[in-house]
Design a protein around this motif. Structure first.
Motif, short mmCIF file in Angstrom:
data_model
loop_
_atom_site.label_atom_id
_atom_site.label_comp_id
_atom_site.label_asym_id
_atom_site.label_seq_id
_atom_site.Cartn_x
_atom_site.Cartn_y
_atom_site.Cartn_z
N CYS A 134 92.30 99.83 1.71
CA CYS A 134 92.02 101.27 1.53
C CYS A 134 92.14 102.08 2.80
N CYS A 135 91.86 101.47 3.94
CA CYS A 135 91.81 102.25 5.18
C CYS A 135 92.19 101.39 6.38
N SER A 136 93.37 100.84 6.33
CA SER A 136 93.81 99.92 7.38
C SER A 136 93.78 100.52 8.79
N PRO A 137 94.28 101.75 8.99
CA PRO A 137 94.22 102.31 10.35
C PRO A 137 92.79 102.42 10.88
N CYS A 138 91.87 102.82 10.03
CA CYS A 138 90.47 102.92 10.45
C CYS A 138 89.91 101.54 10.77
N ALA A 139 90.25 100.55 9.96
CA ALA A 139 89.77 99.18 10.19
C ALA A 139 90.31 98.64 11.51
N CYS B 123 96.42 107.71 17.34
CA CYS B 123 97.86 107.98 17.18
C CYS B 123 98.66 106.69 17.21
N LEU B 124 98.36 105.80 18.14
CA LEU B 124 99.05 104.53 18.23
C LEU B 124 98.93 103.77 16.91
N THR B 125 97.73 103.71 16.38
CA THR B 125 97.48 102.95 15.16
C THR B 125 98.13 103.60 13.95
N CYS B 126 98.15 104.91 13.90
CA CYS B 126 98.80 105.60 12.76
C CYS B 126 100.31 105.39 12.77
N CYS C 262 101.19 97.89 14.00
CA CYS C 262 101.49 96.52 14.41
C CYS C 262 101.06 96.26 15.85
N VAL C 263 101.10 97.29 16.69
CA VAL C 263 100.69 97.13 18.09
C VAL C 263 99.18 96.94 18.18
N THR C 264 98.43 97.82 17.52
CA THR C 264 96.97 97.69 17.52
C THR C 264 96.57 96.36 16.91
N CYS D 32 100.15 88.79 21.04
CA CYS D 32 100.23 90.14 20.50
C CYS D 32 101.59 90.36 19.84
N GLY D 33 102.65 89.97 20.52
CA GLY D 33 104.00 90.16 19.99
C GLY D 33 104.24 89.40 18.71
N ALA D 34 103.80 88.15 18.66
CA ALA D 34 104.00 87.34 17.46
C ALA D 34 103.19 87.89 16.29
N ALA D 35 101.93 88.23 16.53
CA ALA D 35 101.09 88.78 15.47
C ALA D 35 101.65 90.10 14.96
N GLY D 36 102.07 90.96 15.88
CA GLY D 36 102.64 92.24 15.49
C GLY D 36 103.93 92.08 14.72
N ALA D 37 104.77 91.13 15.12
CA ALA D 37 106.03 90.89 14.42
C ALA D 37 105.79 90.37 13.00
N ILE D 38 104.83 89.48 12.86
CA ILE D 38 104.49 88.96 11.52
C ILE D 38 103.98 90.11 10.66
N TYR D 39 103.15 90.97 11.23
CA TYR D 39 102.61 92.13 10.52
C TYR D 39 103.76 93.01 10.01
N VAL D 40 104.73 93.31 10.87
CA VAL D 40 105.88 94.15 10.50
C VAL D 40 106.71 93.47 9.42
N LEU D 41 106.95 92.18 9.57
CA LEU D 41 107.75 91.44 8.60
C LEU D 41 107.10 91.46 7.22
N ILE D 42 105.81 91.18 7.19
CA ILE D 42 105.09 91.21 5.91
C ILE D 42 105.12 92.62 5.31
#
Length: 134
Positions: free
Chosen positions: A93-98, A22-25, A29-31, A46-56
């Protein structure tokens, strides 16, 4: 505990842990941030990586390109197979699973991704801590 050369769980075992699933779906960005912090040995928080993920994701919808680089690093660190296909294809193809597979892999190897790199390194019992960072 898993050994070099084999993933501890399958790519499609993503719903074995309902909370992580559920968190990942809903907040990938948190996972991702938690995985990235451990895989980078604390170089990226974690915060920096997650923020970059969201920005991208917000600007290009190509966050999978960023996240697949951390999958590649994890595979290299533990000699894991490039399966079922290349890292970029898995994340495209399956980012949440990865992401959940990578998170579970770190847990199987003794890390607590939720606690962050410093807490894992301070414990001194995280297998591979010297290999993965500082």
């Amino acid at each position: 505990m898993s050994s070099a050369g084999a993933w501890s769980s399958g790519l499609l075992d993503c719903c074995d842990d309902a909370g992580l699933c559920c968190l990942t779906c809903f907040c990938p960005c948190v996972t991702f941030g938690r995985v990235a912090e451990i895989v980078s040995g604390g170089e990226r928080s974690c915060g920096a990586a997650g923020a970059i993920y969201v920005l991208i994701a917000a600007l290009t919808r190509c966050q999978w390109i960023y996240s697949c680089t951390y999958r590649a690093r994890l595979r290299t660190q533990y000699a894991l197979p490039d399966a079922p296909c290349c890292d970029c294809c898995v994340h495209l193809c399956c980012s949440p699973c990865a992401l959940t597979q990578e998170y579970r892999e770190l847990k199987a190897r003794g890390f607590d991704p939720e606690a962050g790199w410093e807490a894992n390194a301070d414990k001194g019992n995280a297998p591979g801590a010297q290999q993965m960072g500082r």
